[in-house]
Scaffold this motif. Structure first.
Motif, PDB file in Angstrom:
ATOM      1  N   LYS A   1     -12.863  49.706 -22.103  1.00  4.73           N
ATOM      2  CA  LYS A   1     -12.100  49.342 -23.299  1.00  4.73           C
ATOM      3  C   LYS A   1     -11.165  48.171 -23.000  1.00  4.73           C
ATOM      4  CE  LYS A   1     -13.111  52.196 -26.794  1.00  4.73           C
ATOM      5  NZ  LYS A   1     -14.565  52.157 -26.593  1.00  4.73           N
TER       6      LYS A   1
ATOM      7  N   LYS B   1      -3.219  44.942 -35.371  1.00  5.86           N
ATOM      8  CA  LYS B   1      -3.652  46.147 -34.656  1.00  5.86           C
ATOM      9  C   LYS B   1      -4.933  46.694 -35.259  1.00  5.86           C
ATOM     10  CE  LYS B   1       0.921  47.774 -34.086  1.00  5.86           C
ATOM     11  NZ  LYS B   1       1.807  48.878 -34.439  1.00  5.86           N
ATOM     12  N   GLN B   2      -4.966  46.637 -36.607  1.00 10.11           N
ATOM     13  CA  GLN B   2      -6.135  47.143 -37.317  1.00 10.11           C
ATOM     14  C   GLN B   2      -7.411  46.401 -36.889  1.00 10.11           C
ATOM     15  OE1 GLN B   2      -5.861  49.687 -39.594  1.00 10.11           O
ATOM     16  NE2 GLN B   2      -8.070  49.686 -39.940  1.00 10.11           N
TER      17      GLN B   2
ATOM     18  N   GLU C   1     -10.466  48.070 -34.885  1.00 11.83           N
ATOM     19  CA  GLU C   1     -11.790  48.114 -35.488  1.00 11.83           C
ATOM     20  C   GLU C   1     -12.842  47.492 -34.581  1.00 11.83           C
ATOM     21  OE1 GLU C   1     -12.395  46.722 -39.570  1.00 11.83           O
ATOM     22  OE2 GLU C   1     -10.519  47.789 -39.993  1.00 11.83           O
TER      23      GLU C   1
ATOM     24  N   TRP D   1     -13.301  50.195 -31.647  1.00 14.18           N
ATOM     25  CA  TRP D   1     -13.779  51.552 -31.942  1.00 14.18           C
ATOM     26  C   TRP D   1     -14.636  51.635 -33.205  1.00 14.18           C
ATOM     27  CZ3 TRP D   1      -8.847  50.966 -29.805  1.00 14.18           C
ATOM     28  CH2 TRP D   1      -8.681  51.574 -28.545  1.00 14.18           C
TER      29      TRP D   1
ATOM     30  N   VAL E   1     -11.827  54.180 -36.697  1.00 11.12           N
ATOM     31  CA  VAL E   1     -10.391  54.031 -36.897  1.00 11.12           C
ATOM     32  C   VAL E   1     -10.029  53.969 -38.377  1.00 11.12           C
ATOM     33  CG1 VAL E   1      -9.943  52.902 -34.709  1.00 11.12           C
ATOM     34  CG2 VAL E   1     -10.552  51.522 -36.667  1.00 11.12           C
TER      35      VAL E   1
ATOM     36  N   LEU F   1      -7.653  56.565 -39.492  1.00  9.37           N
ATOM     37  CA  LEU F   1      -6.472  56.876 -38.697  1.00  9.37           C
ATOM     38  C   LEU F   1      -5.283  56.046 -39.144  1.00  9.37           C
ATOM     39  CD1 LEU F   1      -8.260  57.045 -35.283  1.00  9.37           C
ATOM     40  CD2 LEU F   1      -7.514  58.949 -36.704  1.00  9.37           C
ATOM     41  N   GLU F   2      -4.191  56.742 -39.319  1.00 10.43           N
ATOM     42  CA  GLU F   2      -3.002  56.041 -39.771  1.00 10.43           C
ATOM     43  C   GLU F   2      -2.254  55.451 -38.595  1.00 10.43           C
ATOM     44  OE1 GLU F   2      -0.413  57.866 -43.072  1.00 10.43           O
ATOM     45  OE2 GLU F   2      -1.618  59.452 -42.161  1.00 10.43           O
ATOM     46  N   ASN F   3      -2.276  56.213 -37.544  1.00 10.08           N
ATOM     47  CA  ASN F   3      -1.458  55.849 -36.410  1.00 10.08           C
ATOM     48  C   ASN F   3      -2.296  55.101 -35.376  1.00 10.08           C
ATOM     49  OD1 ASN F   3       0.291  55.673 -34.327  1.00 10.08           O
ATOM     50  ND2 ASN F   3       0.738  57.882 -34.215  1.00 10.08           N
TER      51      ASN F   3
ATOM     52  N   PHE G   1      -2.129  54.292 -30.297  1.00  9.53           N
ATOM     53  CA  PHE G   1      -2.919  54.432 -29.073  1.00  9.53           C
ATOM     54  C   PHE G   1      -3.355  53.076 -28.531  1.00  9.53           C
ATOM     55  CE2 PHE G   1      -6.950  53.521 -31.021  1.00  9.53           C
ATOM     56  CZ  PHE G   1      -6.768  53.910 -32.334  1.00  9.53           C
TER      57      PHE G   1
ATOM     58  N   GLN H   1      -1.142  51.662 -25.806  1.00  6.12           N
ATOM     59  CA  GLN H   1      -1.414  52.145 -24.450  1.00  6.12           C
ATOM     60  C   GLN H   1      -2.391  51.233 -23.709  1.00  6.12           C
ATOM     61  OE1 GLN H   1      -0.209  54.692 -22.715  1.00  6.12           O
ATOM     62  NE2 GLN H   1       1.184  55.347 -24.363  1.00  6.12           N
ATOM     63  N   HIS H   2      -3.466  50.890 -24.418  1.00  7.46           N
ATOM     64  CA  HIS H   2      -4.493  50.053 -23.808  1.00  7.46           C
ATOM     65  C   HIS H   2      -3.957  48.661 -23.496  1.00  7.46           C
ATOM     66  CE1 HIS H   2      -7.971  52.706 -24.183  1.00  7.46           C
ATOM     67  NE2 HIS H   2      -7.378  53.140 -25.283  1.00  7.46           N
TER      68      HIS H   2
END
Lengths: 421, 225
Positions: free
Chosen positions: B153, B171-172, B176, B179, B183, B186-188, B191, B194-195
């Motif tokens: 990833k 971020k979106q 996308e 993943w 996604v 997913l609202e949040n 994650f 972190q990557h």
């Protein structure tokens, strides 16, 4: 009740009523005729007696007690008005040991200037006997009618209704998906011809409407994607210009809405396709593999949302489904369980050859569970949810005649899909 | 790099052109089947973007003809139809990739790069961003020759950043790309952080500059001068 049974029953009811009336009328006619006959016979006898009296025969003393004739001649002191009286009376019958209805005729005659009373009587034909005879005749007629009606009924339903049953079968087998209207066939009955023509017109209209609707739904969804692409691109180009954080935020929000709109049109197109039965091919889908793999690919989100997944998946559970629908069904179920979960919540999955059950922790519903499977019924205020996920699940489940149920207990939402029909 | 964009929608065409021109591509366009046919037959391109529904014919036909004269050209099909049939047919005809409307421009760009990389044979599988070099064949990343151990990833993330240098990526958009449609619901998207954090740390530890810039409230930017 079959039409022919109903027809026969109505026919027989009418027959019984008609026969009842006919019986009543027959009884009276027969009785009248018999009575008249008796009267004529008595009158004849009286005339004969009168004639004999005129010939000078002394009959007065010889009251005939010949039981057969029952003739009684009484000379009267005065002249009388010639007259005939008819009376019903009851006479003791020795042999039968009971009183029997008799007809009594009393005639007054003048012979040679002196008056005579001539009385004669005889047994009437009993009404009971007439009734019995009439009823017996009517029962015979009724019996023949029943045999006739049932026999004709069978011939009618087998022969005459053949084109009708054929049309019925065609209607039963008709599906919009084939896009083939039913073609009318010539029959010898004009009503059936009308029906067939009507069915033909109706089905071809249905087929063309269906085509239009389908095309519209598909085109609408496709045509929407291009402008959405444009908006998306423009917004993206906008983010590359020098924007303030606030402006960025607006762009980001717009992007999210565009994304949602595009997902909405995709989902609606999908629902339309399922409803139009476009996914009819079935293959053997290994649900166990599908679920296990999908849990792995969602792994990261599960971990990041702090969720625990307990999966009890029996090996090699297969269903006969369209592979795309199987995938959509499971993904929707699983995403649903992730999305509507709580922090540090859990998901419980259980699969065997009979059923698939997925439970997740979550806040209680504010709406009724029945509404949950309807379109755009959302329980949460979550603006990201478009409210079609469960509607899609329901559609797919319906197509394969599975049963789906939802229960909520102790903070667990459970959706159960039963593969048995 | 020379591109041909076959797309009949003026606005969409403009979006793509604006974005790609800024990246230094030479973009040509064709808005109908006949125009596309002429260009494909007369010139050679590195990558051709083909919309399936174009006036005067099908994009799939253009693809067929292009492959007959110039099989080396990279091709990406753009379609509003999410139909599986189109996708299968397109890929069978030799299209290198398939993207459905509406798509993200950075996503398209990343795919063009990927397709183009596959076409190159002469050592161009190495992407260099200053001291960082990415070998797209072996999927190895080095900083000044020192290998950096990245997760798949993180590698994807770095490649995506390097394809869209100096662009603000929300971020979106990033999520996308990495993943896919998962996604969507997913609202949040925390994650992702972190990557990014891990990638940044690994690159820095290997001696690279910090190119990943956070754009507050939006996402990230891979800033290279």
């Amino acid at each position: 009740m079959k039409l022919i049974t109903k027809f026969v029953l109505i026919y027989l009811t009418v027959t019984i009523i008609v026969l009842g009336i006919a019986g009543f009328v027959s009884y009276h006619i027969i009785k009248g005729e018999l009575d008249n006959e008796l009267k004529w016979r008595f009158l004849d006898r009286i005339e004969r007696v009168t004639y004999l009296l005129e010939q000078g025969e002394n009959l007065e003393s010889t009251v005939q007690d010949d039981d057969d004739t029952n003739l009684k001649i009484v000379a009267l002191p005065n002249r009388v008005e010639p007259d005939v009286e008819i009376r019903d009376t009851l006479v003791w019958h020795d042999r039968l040991q009971q009183r029997e209805p008799n007809l009594k005729m009393v005639a007054y005659r003048n012979v040679d200037g002196s008056g005579y009373r001539i009385t004669t009587y005889g047994a009437l034909v009993e009404s009971d006997d007439i009734t019995e005879a009439v009823i017996q005749i009517l029962l015979w007629i009724l019996g023949l009618q029943v045999i006739g009606a049932v026999g004709v009924g069978f011939i009618v339903s087998n022969r005459l209704f053949k084109p009708f049953r054929k049309t019925l079968k065609q209607i039963k087998n008709f599906t919009l998906k084939d896009k083939k209207p039913i073609t009318a066939e010539e029959t010898s009955v004009s009503e059936f011809d009308d029906l067939n023509k009507f069915v033909e017109e109706m089905t071809s209209k249905a087929v063309s409407d269906y085509k239009n609707l389908k095309e519209f739904a598909e085109n609408a969804s496709h045509e929407l994607q291009t402008p959405l692409s444009i908006i998306k691109g423009k917004l993206e180009l906008l983010t590359q210009t020098d924007l303030s954080t606030e402006q960025y935020k607006f762009v980001e929000d717009s992007q999210r809405s565009v994304k949602k709109l595009s997902r909405l049109s995709e989902s609606l197109a999908l629902l339309t396709k399922i409803e139009n039965h476009e996914f009819t091919e079935t293959k053997e889908v290994n649900l166990s593999e599908l679920i296990t793999e999908s849990i792995q690919s969602f792994d990261e989100f599960i971990a990041l949302n702090g969720l625990t997944v307990e999966a009890e998946v029996e090996d090699d559970v297969t269903v006969q489904m369209h592979p795309v629908l199987a995938d959509i069904l499971w993904t929707n179920l699983f995403q649903n369980a992730i999305k509507h979960n709580v922090k540090e919540g859990s998901i419980d999955i259980s699969l065997n050859s009979q059923r698939l059950r997925i439970s997740n922790t979550g806040d209680p519903l504010s709406s009724t569970p029945e509404e949950l499977f309807q379109r755009f019924k959302k329980d949460s205020v979550d603006s990201n949810s478009i409210g079609l996920g469960l509607a899609i699940i329901k559609r797919i489940v319906d197509q394969y005649h599975y049963t789906i149920s939802y229960t909520h207990k102790d903070g667990w939402h459970t959706i159960n899909i039963d593969f048995q029909h | 790099m020379k591109l041909l964009i076959i797309e009949d929608n003026e606005d969409l065409l403009q979006n793509i052109q604006t974005y790609l021109k800024r990246e230094g591509y030479i973009c040509e366009s064709a808005k109908s089947y006949s125009a596309a046919f002429d260009k494909v037959m007369s010139y050679t391109y590195d990558v051709v973007l083909i919309d399936i529904m174009i006036p005067g014919g099908s994009g799939l036909q253009v693809l067929r003809e292009l492959k007959s004269v110039n099989p080396e050209t990279g091709t990406i099909i753009i379609s509003a139809k999410n139909a599986l049939d189109d996708k299968v047919e397109g890929l069978e005809l030799g299209a290198d990739d398939y993207i459905t409307k509406p798509f993200q421009l950075p996503e398209l760009h990343a795919r063009i790069k990927a397709v183009n990389r596959r076409q190159q044979r002469d050592g161009k599988e190495i992407i260099n961003v200053n001291e960082i070099s990415i070998n797209t064949k072996t999927m190895e990343v080095t900083v000044d020759g020192n290998p950096v151990n990245l997760t798949p990833k993180e590698y994807e993330l770095l490649l995506y950043f390097s394809s869209n240098k100096n662009h603000v990526l929300s971020k979106q958009t990033i999520a996308e790309h990495l993943w896919g449609d998962y996604v969507d619901h997913l609202e949040n998207l925390d994650f992702l952080y972190q990557h990014i954090k891990n990638l940044r740390k690994k690159l820095e530890n290997a001696g690279a500059d910090d190119y990943i810039e956070s754009v507050y409230g939006i996402g990230y930017k891979f800033k290279v001068h």
